[in-house]
Design an enzyme around this catalytic site. Structure first.
Site: not given
Length: 257
Positions: A153, A155, A183, A186
């Site tokens: 992701h 992040e 999420c 992360c």
């Protein structure tokens, strides 16, 4: 009327006593100039905002803030009131001053540029940057499909880049800007990295871990917390996502035709 019940005019300016003169000035700088503003913020949050602003604060000041909120002298607070204040302080989620609007929007635009890189690869357009002392030390964009990596992701990629740049997985004092609310995966990584602040653009109502679904960042049971600020350039961030998913739906409809 008990000391625990607010009384007198809610629009009355804060004064000394019960607050020290310096505290009245500090609060005014934070936009808390009267009892109504203090009541809206709450004594505990006002106390933590003063601390975040770099001022020296003590428990006596916390009691004085509550007294000012109630319109009485701190010596009039009940023992129960004082105990409740200390318990609320211990349980309160992290508080930090938000970045200046111009600064927040500047770095969010950098995150949006990263999101565009994801879109160019056919990935969900989410981008992130890590900032320390006013400079970007890490960049990342969503790429789990192209990288064959479920953890890739935006992040996570930005944190990895920043950690390599700093030579340390702990990113104390850093702020992460991301176009979409993190999420749980992360959020956990951000807490593990000891990031100080998380600034996101659009809320994620299905998987958001900064308050939309769960709030990892405010869970006092965890051993680190980060202050969270959402809604920076939210429309721009959401528009990229909407455009991406609209194009994907249209493509699917064409292939099924």
């Amino acid at each position: 009327m008990t000391p625990d019940t607010p009384h007198n005019s809610a629009s009355a300016p804060l004064s000394s006593p019960p607050l020290p003169p310096a505290a009245v000035l500090w609060l005014r700088e934070l936009g808390i100039a009267d009892r109504a503003a203090l009541d809206a913020a709450g004594a505990v949050r006002a106390f933590l905002l003063l601390k975040a602003a770099g001022h020296t604060v003590t428990r006596k000041l916390l009691m004085a803030l509550e007294a000012a909120r109630q319109g009485c002298h701190w010596s009039e607070l009940s023992d129960t009131n004082k105990q409740n204040l200390l318990a609320a302080l211990a349980a309160h989620p992290p508080v930090a001053l938000p970045p200046a609007r111009e600064e927040a929007e500047r770095f969010m635009r950098e995150a949006l540029a990263e999101a565009d890189k994801a879109a160019a690869l056919g990935e969900v357009p989410v981008g992130a940057v890590v900032v320390k002392d006013g400079r970007i030390i890490g960049r990342g964009f969503n790429q789990p499909v192209s990288a064959h990596d479920p953890s890739a992701h935006a992040e996570m990629m930005a944190l990895r880049d920043a950690a390599r740049s700093e030579g340390n997985y702990r990113l104390d004092g850093c702020t992460l800007y991301v176009t979409l609310e993190p999420c749980c995966m992360c959020g956990g990584a951000l807490l593990h990295a000891r990031v100080a602040r998380v600034v996101y653009g659009a809320a994620e109502n299905k998987t958001g871990a900064a308050g939309s679904v769960v709030n990892l960042f405010a869970d006092h049971r965890l051993n680190h917390h980060a202050a969270v600020f959402g809604g920076v350039l939210a429309e721009d961030c959401a528009e990229r996502l909407s455009r991406f998913f609209a194009a994907r739906r249209a493509s699917h409809q064409e292939s099924e035709a």
